[in-house]
Design a protein around this motif. Sequence first.
Motif, short mmCIF file in Angstrom:
data_model
loop_
_atom_site.label_atom_id
_atom_site.label_comp_id
_atom_site.label_asym_id
_atom_site.label_seq_id
_atom_site.Cartn_x
_atom_site.Cartn_y
_atom_site.Cartn_z
N ASP A 170 0.85 -1.18 0.00
CA ASP A 170 0.00 0.00 0.00
C ASP A 170 0.89 1.24 0.00
O ASP A 170 1.50 1.58 1.02
N ARG A 183 0.11 4.23 -0.05
CA ARG A 183 -0.38 5.32 0.79
C ARG A 183 0.30 5.29 2.15
O ARG A 183 0.29 6.28 2.87
N GLU A 184 0.91 4.15 2.49
CA GLU A 184 1.51 3.97 3.81
C GLU A 184 3.03 4.09 3.81
O GLU A 184 3.60 4.67 4.73
N ILE A 210 -7.18 7.25 -5.73
CA ILE A 210 -6.49 7.68 -4.50
C ILE A 210 -7.14 8.96 -4.00
O ILE A 210 -7.26 9.95 -4.73
N ASP A 211 -7.55 8.95 -2.74
CA ASP A 211 -8.16 10.14 -2.15
C ASP A 211 -7.17 11.30 -2.25
O ASP A 211 -5.99 11.13 -1.95
N SER A 237 -6.53 13.63 -0.34
CA SER A 237 -5.82 13.86 0.93
C SER A 237 -4.66 12.89 1.13
O SER A 237 -3.77 13.16 1.95
N GLU A 238 -4.64 11.77 0.41
CA GLU A 238 -3.57 10.78 0.52
C GLU A 238 -2.58 10.83 -0.65
O GLU A 238 -1.58 10.14 -0.65
N GLU A 239 -2.87 11.69 -1.62
CA GLU A 239 -2.08 11.74 -2.85
C GLU A 239 -0.61 12.10 -2.58
O GLU A 239 0.30 11.53 -3.19
N PHE A 287 1.31 11.54 0.13
CA PHE A 287 2.01 10.38 0.67
C PHE A 287 2.21 9.32 -0.41
O PHE A 287 3.29 8.74 -0.52
N PHE A 288 1.18 9.09 -1.18
CA PHE A 288 1.23 8.10 -2.26
C PHE A 288 2.36 8.44 -3.23
O PHE A 288 3.21 7.60 -3.53
N ASN A 336 5.91 8.18 -1.69
CA ASN A 336 6.33 6.79 -1.52
C ASN A 336 6.68 6.13 -2.85
O ASN A 336 7.57 5.27 -2.90
N ASN A 361 -10.43 11.21 -8.04
CA ASN A 361 -9.24 12.06 -8.17
C ASN A 361 -8.80 12.14 -9.63
O ASN A 361 -7.64 11.92 -9.96
#
Length: 177
Positions: free
Chosen positions: A78, A80-81, A100-101, A103-105, A107-108, A111, A145
């Motif tokens: 994942d 996102r993590e 991908i939300d 708000s998580e883009e 981090f995504f 990574n 998104n």
Amino acid sequence: VKDPKMIAFISARYLHVAKTLAGIDRVLEVGCGDAFGAPIVAQSVGVLACTDIDEEMIRRNKLALHQEHRNIVFSYHDFRECPTPDKWRAIYLIDVIEHIDPSEEGFFMANLVLSLTGDGVLMIGTPNKTAEKYASEHSRRGHINLKTHDSLRHLLKQYFKNAFMSSMNDCVVHEGF
């Protein structure tokens, strides 16, 4: 995939990835799903690692494809993590980023970058926001998104010095939109 037209469209996308990344020794797919396109890409690269967040799908892919395609490996990951523990010369994702939300883009994307070698490349395939009006209701619900040509370039330029853009309609890759 049951619709013959969709088989052609999806195959064309993976064939484009395979030709673009041909000869690269270590390639990673993010969000492989049922791994429909993995054998197409695997014919052109050294090792192809396919990741997804659906552990059951990864298990089924291992059973269905590993015997016939020894250069494909499957694992849960994942983005996102966290980044992957290994570095990859190329990473690609097709029909993933639009899920991908926003708000998580960040981090995504960070990574993904941390999972690449210094000279690594990233390929992103995603529906264009300008075509949203032609999408099914089911598709619109899941695509939280969507990007325009300009917004995708803007996102990529935050992480990469170079961002090369192209577009695809059905089976034709071009420089439009």
